[in-house]
Scaffold this motif. Structure first.
Motif, mmCIF file in Angstrom:
data_model
loop_
_atom_site.group_PDB
_atom_site.id
_atom_site.type_symbol
_atom_site.label_atom_id
_atom_site.label_comp_id
_atom_site.label_asym_id
_atom_site.label_seq_id
_atom_site.Cartn_x
_atom_site.Cartn_y
_atom_site.Cartn_z
ATOM 1 N N ILE A 1 0.846 -1.193 0.000
ATOM 2 C CA ILE A 1 0.000 0.000 0.000
ATOM 3 C C ILE A 1 0.878 1.238 0.000
ATOM 4 C CG2 ILE A 1 -2.074 -0.939 1.071
ATOM 5 C CD1 ILE A 1 -1.135 0.175 3.742
ATOM 6 N N MET A 2 0.333 2.293 -0.584
ATOM 7 C CA MET A 2 0.969 3.611 -0.551
ATOM 8 C C MET A 2 -0.062 4.566 0.033
ATOM 9 S SD MET A 2 3.086 3.695 -4.139
ATOM 10 C CE MET A 2 1.934 2.794 -5.161
ATOM 11 N N ILE A 3 0.315 5.199 1.143
ATOM 12 C CA ILE A 3 -0.614 6.080 1.846
ATOM 13 C C ILE A 3 0.081 7.402 2.169
ATOM 14 C CG2 ILE A 3 -1.982 4.210 2.812
ATOM 15 C CD1 ILE A 3 0.213 5.916 5.240
ATOM 16 N N ALA A 4 -0.715 8.380 2.569
ATOM 17 C CA ALA A 4 -0.201 9.618 3.149
ATOM 18 C C ALA A 4 -0.851 9.750 4.516
ATOM 19 C CB ALA A 4 -0.552 10.818 2.275
ATOM 20 N N HIS A 5 -0.144 10.337 5.448
ATOM 21 C CA HIS A 5 -0.693 10.583 6.784
ATOM 22 C C HIS A 5 0.247 11.494 7.552
ATOM 23 C CE1 HIS A 5 1.492 6.833 8.677
ATOM 24 N NE2 HIS A 5 2.280 7.526 7.902
ATOM 25 N N SER A 6 -0.229 11.944 8.705
ATOM 26 C CA SER A 6 0.598 12.726 9.627
ATOM 27 C C SER A 6 0.319 12.205 11.031
ATOM 28 C CB SER A 6 0.277 14.219 9.519
ATOM 29 O OG SER A 6 -1.066 14.467 9.862
ATOM 30 N N PHE A 7 1.167 12.589 11.959
ATOM 31 C CA PHE A 7 1.029 12.134 13.340
ATOM 32 C C PHE A 7 0.886 13.315 14.285
ATOM 33 C CE2 PHE A 7 3.714 8.548 11.638
ATOM 34 C CZ PHE A 7 2.705 7.606 11.658
ATOM 35 N N HIS A 8 0.275 13.049 15.437
ATOM 36 C CA HIS A 8 0.130 14.044 16.497
ATOM 37 C C HIS A 8 1.038 13.634 17.651
ATOM 38 C CE1 HIS A 8 -3.438 15.333 14.327
ATOM 39 N NE2 HIS A 8 -3.821 14.059 14.307
ATOM 40 N N GLY A 9 1.842 14.551 18.136
ATOM 41 C CA GLY A 9 2.687 14.268 19.298
ATOM 42 C C GLY A 9 4.153 14.492 19.003
ATOM 43 N N GLU A 10 4.830 15.073 19.947
ATOM 44 C CA GLU A 10 6.253 15.401 19.802
ATOM 45 C C GLU A 10 7.121 14.187 19.519
ATOM 46 O OE1 GLU A 10 7.717 18.436 19.637
ATOM 47 O OE2 GLU A 10 5.652 19.172 19.617
ATOM 48 N N VAL A 11 6.711 13.017 20.014
ATOM 49 C CA VAL A 11 7.504 11.808 19.813
ATOM 50 C C VAL A 11 7.727 11.517 18.326
ATOM 51 C CG1 VAL A 11 5.532 10.193 19.860
ATOM 52 C CG2 VAL A 11 7.795 9.408 20.580
ATOM 53 N N PHE A 12 6.854 12.046 17.460
ATOM 54 C CA PHE A 12 6.942 11.769 16.034
ATOM 55 C C PHE A 12 7.821 12.749 15.276
ATOM 56 C CE2 PHE A 12 2.970 9.744 17.365
ATOM 57 C CZ PHE A 12 3.225 8.456 16.938
ATOM 58 N N GLY A 13 8.325 13.776 15.936
ATOM 59 C CA GLY A 13 9.245 14.711 15.293
ATOM 60 C C GLY A 13 8.719 15.210 13.962
ATOM 61 N N PRO A 14 9.544 15.154 12.894
ATOM 62 C CA PRO A 14 9.126 15.677 11.605
ATOM 63 C C PRO A 14 7.972 14.904 10.962
ATOM 64 C CG PRO A 14 11.276 14.624 11.419
ATOM 65 C CD PRO A 14 10.928 14.673 12.879
ATOM 66 N N ALA A 15 7.693 13.696 11.442
ATOM 67 C CA ALA A 15 6.578 12.918 10.886
ATOM 68 C C ALA A 15 5.220 13.491 11.306
ATOM 69 C CB ALA A 15 6.682 11.456 11.310
ATOM 70 N N GLN A 16 5.250 14.535 12.127
ATOM 71 C CA GLN A 16 4.000 15.224 12.456
ATOM 72 C C GLN A 16 3.429 15.915 11.215
ATOM 73 O OE1 GLN A 16 3.921 17.184 16.574
ATOM 74 N NE2 GLN A 16 6.113 16.958 16.134
ATOM 75 N N ARG A 17 4.322 16.243 10.283
ATOM 76 C CA ARG A 17 3.867 16.847 9.033
ATOM 77 C C ARG A 17 3.354 15.752 8.098
ATOM 78 N NH1 ARG A 17 8.742 19.496 10.071
ATOM 79 N NH2 ARG A 17 9.857 18.207 8.580
ATOM 80 N N PHE B 1 -10.339 7.107 10.488
ATOM 81 C CA PHE B 1 -9.063 7.380 11.145
ATOM 82 C C PHE B 1 -8.943 8.808 11.679
ATOM 83 C CE2 PHE B 1 -7.986 4.201 7.720
ATOM 84 C CZ PHE B 1 -8.028 3.097 8.574
ATOM 85 N N ALA B 2 -10.058 9.494 11.793
ATOM 86 C CA ALA B 2 -10.047 10.883 12.262
ATOM 87 C C ALA B 2 -9.370 10.970 13.631
ATOM 88 C CB ALA B 2 -11.469 11.421 12.340
ATOM 89 N N SER B 3 -8.373 11.826 13.727
ATOM 90 C CA SER B 3 -7.646 12.107 14.982
ATOM 91 C C SER B 3 -6.916 10.894 15.551
ATOM 92 C CB SER B 3 -8.588 12.684 16.037
ATOM 93 O OG SER B 3 -9.176 13.868 15.562
ATOM 94 N N ILE B 4 -6.629 9.900 14.719
ATOM 95 C CA ILE B 4 -5.904 8.699 15.165
ATOM 96 C C ILE B 4 -4.518 8.714 14.542
ATOM 97 C CG2 ILE B 4 -5.810 6.178 15.010
ATOM 98 C CD1 ILE B 4 -8.854 6.163 14.987
ATOM 99 N N ASN B 5 -3.510 8.386 15.343
ATOM 100 C CA ASN B 5 -2.164 8.200 14.806
ATOM 101 C C ASN B 5 -2.131 6.853 14.082
ATOM 102 O OD1 ASN B 5 -0.853 10.570 15.579
ATOM 103 N ND2 ASN B 5 -0.435 9.777 17.626
#
Length: 132
Positions: A10-26, A77-81
């Motif tokens: 699969i190829m997806i796009a997503h972002s994460f919430h939380g400092e632990v994810f660093g640049p992956a928050q974008r 997946f609303a508001s889910i990491n």
């Protein structure tokens, strides 16, 4: 314990919430190899774990529901990491639902469990294992 594994991607796009994810928050993209391993203690009357063609087909159907999607925009997946671990569980649970509905044939009723592994790269992956 006997097992078979089928593979898709699969190829997806997503972002994460939380400092632990660093640049992956974008917002970023991810491509995963997806392995689904089906297990049973005894082979069925045809001496197989499960019909490998049906297993491949059903894994493809499940991942197609996620493929080329921005998961941040999907209501489920609303508001889910949507971490690799989380997505492995989503795929395993969706496969289990299909097994319960008979999509993998009568022989699949004897399956003991399933493990879904998402490979993020050649050096990192995550799995979710569940009983059936």
């Amino acid at each position: 314990m006997f097992s078979i594994t089928v593979r898709d991607h699969i190829m997806i796009a997503h972002s994460f919430h939380g400092e632990v994810f660093g640049p992956a928050q974008r917002l970023h993209g991810a491509t995963f190899l997806v392995d689904a391993t089906f297990r049973r203690e005894q082979l069925d009357e045809d001496n197989i774990v499960v019909d490998i063609g049906l297993a491949t087909q059903e894994l493809g159907a499940v991942v197609s529901e996620l493929n080329y999607r921005n998961l941040d925009n999907e209501p489920d997946f609303a508001s889910i990491n949507t971490s690799t671990e989380f997505l492995a569980k989503v795929i395993a649970d969706r496969l289990a639902e299909r097994i319960e509905k008979g999509a993998l044939g009568e022989g699949a009723k004897g399956l003991a469990g399933i493990t879904v592994t998402l490979h993020e790269s050649h050096v990192a992956w995550a799995s979710y294992e569940r009983a059936l």
